[in-house]
Scaffold this active site. Structure first.
Site, mmCIF file in Angstrom:
data_model
loop_
_atom_site.group_PDB
_atom_site.id
_atom_site.type_symbol
_atom_site.label_atom_id
_atom_site.label_comp_id
_atom_site.label_asym_id
_atom_site.label_seq_id
_atom_site.Cartn_x
_atom_site.Cartn_y
_atom_site.Cartn_z
ATOM 1 N N LYS A 1 0.886 -1.146 0.001
ATOM 2 C CA LYS A 1 -0.005 -0.040 -0.060
ATOM 3 C C LYS A 1 0.862 1.375 0.010
ATOM 4 O O LYS A 1 2.013 1.182 0.297
ATOM 5 C CB LYS A 1 -0.750 -0.097 1.239
ATOM 6 C CG LYS A 1 -0.331 0.132 2.668
ATOM 7 C CD LYS A 1 -0.974 -0.548 3.742
ATOM 8 C CE LYS A 1 -0.088 -0.406 5.175
ATOM 9 N NZ LYS A 1 -0.920 -0.895 6.039
ATOM 10 N N ARG B 1 -10.029 -0.015 15.384
ATOM 11 C CA ARG B 1 -10.204 0.445 14.194
ATOM 12 C C ARG B 1 -10.972 -0.305 13.267
ATOM 13 O O ARG B 1 -12.193 -0.023 13.517
ATOM 14 C CB ARG B 1 -8.620 0.617 13.478
ATOM 15 C CG ARG B 1 -8.254 1.811 12.587
ATOM 16 C CD ARG B 1 -6.921 2.012 12.251
ATOM 17 N NE ARG B 1 -6.446 0.713 11.600
ATOM 18 C CZ ARG B 1 -5.179 0.462 11.087
ATOM 19 N NH1 ARG B 1 -4.491 1.633 11.128
ATOM 20 N NH2 ARG B 1 -4.723 -0.721 10.418
ATOM 21 N N TYR C 1 15.820 29.899 8.843
ATOM 22 C CA TYR C 1 14.512 30.562 9.272
ATOM 23 C C TYR C 1 14.489 30.685 10.889
ATOM 24 O O TYR C 1 14.792 29.640 11.566
ATOM 25 C CB TYR C 1 13.561 29.671 8.693
ATOM 26 C CG TYR C 1 13.030 29.821 7.136
ATOM 27 C CD1 TYR C 1 12.772 31.218 6.892
ATOM 28 C CD2 TYR C 1 13.092 28.736 6.539
ATOM 29 C CE1 TYR C 1 12.746 31.151 5.480
ATOM 30 C CE2 TYR C 1 12.858 28.904 5.198
ATOM 31 C CZ TYR C 1 12.673 30.256 4.596
ATOM 32 O OH TYR C 1 12.304 30.361 3.237
ATOM 33 N N MET D 1 12.044 23.973 2.877
ATOM 34 C CA MET D 1 11.532 23.216 1.789
ATOM 35 C C MET D 1 12.403 22.803 0.783
ATOM 36 O O MET D 1 12.306 21.612 0.457
ATOM 37 C CB MET D 1 10.620 24.349 0.793
ATOM 38 C CG MET D 1 9.865 23.409 -0.232
ATOM 39 S SD MET D 1 8.814 24.588 -1.114
ATOM 40 C CE MET D 1 7.449 25.352 -0.144
#
Ligand SMILES: *Cc1c(COP(=O)(O)O)cnc(C)c1O
Length: 370
Positions: free
Chosen positions: A35, A130, A261, A309
């Protein structure tokens, strides 16, 4: 020209890891879990690499359809099953097997006249809360499905372990017992055996009693450990993926200079700074903390400053000769993805699943012949 950020996939490692599964579960059939785009490694690529398995498992119907459209003939189980008639139609059309786990699916079956068309795994919720029917309702659902024209008999029976990666927690044993007790309380098909499945990778590695007719390994097939206290390599698995980039700038900073940053890193000394072309836009974890190891020219250096990023910054003071263009490994051989996951307070699953489109995939064999 190689791209700055790329992931090398050692496809041969998949076969090695599959052999390890076979050693732990020599008598079980193997449903390889592929998956989420083969845990970020490529759905079709991994399906091809593991084509000797007994079945594949995917989460969603569309993942199963992609495999069928690519010509994969192996049985495929859709772990989340279906929620509407259209999805059920697709399961039938593409011959995908469904996990049946909730009452709305029973209502859909009741409206379908087809005969013996759908193979299913009936899921018992043994405590994960679940997907799955509760032990108290399982028998009635099982009997209802035995009478349901569309369901192919015998019905396969499964559950999923919630905490198998924690060896000190005996929740897994309780879940296995609940499963065994509940299933033994059914009037099982005597003509042909109902098959059972419990174990994911951690179940296979840590809970022998979870190994039944079928095992469902995922992460270990990619060479990754499901346990926080070990790496895949320590478990004799081979990581398939390694993530690479290169240095794009080197500069000298003075004591007290701030990096990145928000200036979260303040140089405690004069520092040689390296800038590397990889960031969260490639799937490198935004929350990797200062000190996270990175290999530059094969040597460990610490991450400093915030992950941006497209770039990260490292302290290259230990490598005065480092320069733009030098090779970088973010994880893979010699730098376990499990270690990076710990540094980013996540699990290795999220790192390999999170590789983005921008990262060029290079298969190892292709590299060698280049
Ligand atoms: C994802 C998944 C697996 C595989 O889990 P790993 O921890 O990757 O081995 C097995 N079974 C089910 C139901 C799953 O959702």
């Amino acid at each position: 020209m190689t791209p700055a950020a790329y992931a090398v996939l050692n496809i041969d490692a998949a076969q090695h890891n599959l052999e390890q599964v076979r050693q732990y579960a020599p008598h079980a059939k193997i449903m390889a879990v592929i998956k989420a785009n083969g845990y970020g490694h490529g759905l079709l690529r991994i399906a091809q690499a593991l084509k000797s398995v007994d079945a594949f498992a995917v989460a969603r119907v569309d993942e199963g359809i992609r495999l069928r459209k690519a010509g994969i003939k192996t049985p495929i189980t859709v772990l989340e099953g279906f929620t509407c008639h259209e999805e059920l139609d697709a399961l039938l059309h593409y011959q995908l097997d469904a996990v049946v786990h909730t009452a709305c699916q029973l209502a859909i079956f009741a409206q379908r006249p087809e005969h013996s068309q759908l193979s299913i795994w009936l899921k018992l919720d043994t405590g994960m809360n679940r997907l799955g029917f509760k032990p108290s309702e399982y028998k009635a659902v099982y009997e209802q499905l035995q009478q349901c024209p569309i369901i192919k008999q015998p019905i396969n029976l499964m559950t999923h372990l919630a905490n198998a990666d924690v060896k000190a927690d005996d929740t897994s044993l309780a879940q296995i017992n609940t499963f065994t007790d509940t299933v033994n309380g059914l009037s099982l098909d005597t003509a042909s055996k109902n098959e059972w499945s419990i174990a994911n990778s951690a179940g296979i590695l840590a809970w022998p009693s979870a190994i039944t007719d079928w095992v469902r390994p995922g992460v270990m097939l990619y060479g990754i450990s499901p346990f926080t206290e070990s790496t895949g390599t320590q478990l004799n698995l081979k990581p398939i993926m390694s993530l690479h980039s290169r240095v794009i700038a080197v500069k000298q900073l003075s004591k007290g200079d701030k990096v990145g940053y928000a200036g979260t890193w303040i140089c405690p000394n004069n520092t040689t700074l390296g800038v590397i072309a990889i960031g969260y836009g490639d799937g490198y974890p935004r929350y990797a903390k200062a000190g996270t190891p990175i290999l530059v020219n094969g040597q460990r250096v610490p991450l400093i400053g915030r992950v941006s990023m497209d770039m990260i910054t490292v302290d290259l003071s230990s490598q005065p000769k480092a320069k733009a263009g030098d090779p970088v490994t973010l994880w893979g051989e010699n730098l376990a993805v499990e270690e990076i996951a710990l540094c980013a307070e996540t699990i290795p699953y999220t790192l390999v699943c999170g590789i983005t489109q921008r990262v060029q995939i290079v298969e190892r064999s292709a590299l060698e012949s280049a």
